[in-house]
Write a protein that holds these residues in place. Sequence first.
Motif, PDB file in Angstrom:
ATOM      1  N   HIS A 114       0.852  -1.188   0.000  1.00  0.00           N
ATOM      2  CA  HIS A 114       0.000   0.000   0.000  1.00  0.00           C
ATOM      3  C   HIS A 114       0.886   1.236   0.000  1.00  0.00           C
ATOM      4  O   HIS A 114       2.116   1.126   0.013  1.00  0.00           O
TER       5      HIS A 114
ATOM      6  N   ASP B 122      -0.636  -1.007  -6.414  1.00  0.00           N
ATOM      7  CA  ASP B 122      -1.986  -0.833  -6.948  1.00  0.00           C
ATOM      8  C   ASP B 122      -2.236   0.662  -7.139  1.00  0.00           C
ATOM      9  O   ASP B 122      -2.056   1.456  -6.209  1.00  0.00           O
TER      10      ASP B 122
ATOM     11  N   GLN C 174      -3.191  -2.923 -10.124  1.00  0.00           N
ATOM     12  CA  GLN C 174      -4.642  -3.092 -10.093  1.00  0.00           C
ATOM     13  C   GLN C 174      -5.078  -4.051 -11.197  1.00  0.00           C
ATOM     14  O   GLN C 174      -4.760  -3.865 -12.369  1.00  0.00           O
TER      15      GLN C 174
ATOM     16  N   GLU D 154      -6.399  -8.670  -3.512  1.00  0.00           N
ATOM     17  CA  GLU D 154      -6.815  -7.303  -3.220  1.00  0.00           C
ATOM     18  C   GLU D 154      -7.529  -7.269  -1.874  1.00  0.00           C
ATOM     19  O   GLU D 154      -8.518  -7.973  -1.665  1.00  0.00           O
TER      20      GLU D 154
ATOM     21  N   GLY E 169      -6.247   0.718  -2.159  1.00  0.00           N
ATOM     22  CA  GLY E 169      -5.529  -0.153  -3.075  1.00  0.00           C
ATOM     23  C   GLY E 169      -4.633  -1.171  -2.393  1.00  0.00           C
ATOM     24  O   GLY E 169      -3.691  -1.685  -3.012  1.00  0.00           O
TER      25      GLY E 169
ATOM     26  N   ILE F 132      -2.948  -4.460  -1.110  1.00  0.00           N
ATOM     27  CA  ILE F 132      -2.872  -5.839  -1.591  1.00  0.00           C
ATOM     28  C   ILE F 132      -2.098  -6.692  -0.597  1.00  0.00           C
ATOM     29  O   ILE F 132      -1.292  -6.189   0.192  1.00  0.00           O
TER      30      ILE F 132
ATOM     31  N   SER G 226     -12.130  -7.993   3.831  1.00  0.00           N
ATOM     32  CA  SER G 226     -10.877  -8.495   3.261  1.00  0.00           C
ATOM     33  C   SER G 226     -10.299  -9.620   4.107  1.00  0.00           C
ATOM     34  O   SER G 226      -9.862 -10.655   3.586  1.00  0.00           O
TER      35      SER G 226
END
Length: 221
Positions: free
Chosen positions: A60, A83, A115, A131, A138, A140, A177
């Motif tokens: 990130h 991302d 992305q 993701e 963004g 990951i 997530s």
Amino acid sequence: MITVKIIVSNPFQENTIVLSDQTKECIIIDAGGYTPQENKALSDYIESNGLKPVMAVNTHGHVDHMLGVNYVKERYGIPFAIDGRDAFLIESAPTHGAIYGFKVDSVPTIDIDLQGKKEVRFGDTAMEIIETPGHTPGHICLYNKDEKLLITGDTLFRESIGRTDLPGGDYSWIMRSILDKLMPLGGDVHFYPGHGQDSTIGHEALYNPFVTEVLGGEVNY
């Protein structure tokens, strides 16, 4: 076999992670070196082990995770991948850095937008991109199924989770997530976070209060 090396960097005690395999190729994840000594510790490890960096990858865009990206880009001539939904955080790093006492003279150019990408590779190794928005839009994680190895950045920590009160953060998204994407990977998956100790998914299912309160039906997400 993947070798993991962690170099703790900057006042936020951020984990700069080097992943390498038997080919000696490696990727540098979340290069957070702030001082010359921290950057030297990273390059000493890479060069003393004969490693060949092929990419700088960020989970990130927060400033404590990108302070050393320009250093590794320039020293090893490698691209920087993140991302693109976190590009605004990279661009605003000088402002955010000043809030926390970091002097950021320049920000790294993003060379590869992750992305929508499926994986990043080094040597004979592929790391699946998962993701995991929530800490940032963004964010990951990187996962190798064969070795049950997971890099979680600031999504999941040992017995905690990443902050969601910073720009772009969202509690419901980070919990989705974690619970929908990371926990199903299996209890024996070993993960390395962006700060603090490594852990396993199984340990977090039992002892992470943010996870157990949802699994126990105490809160919704």
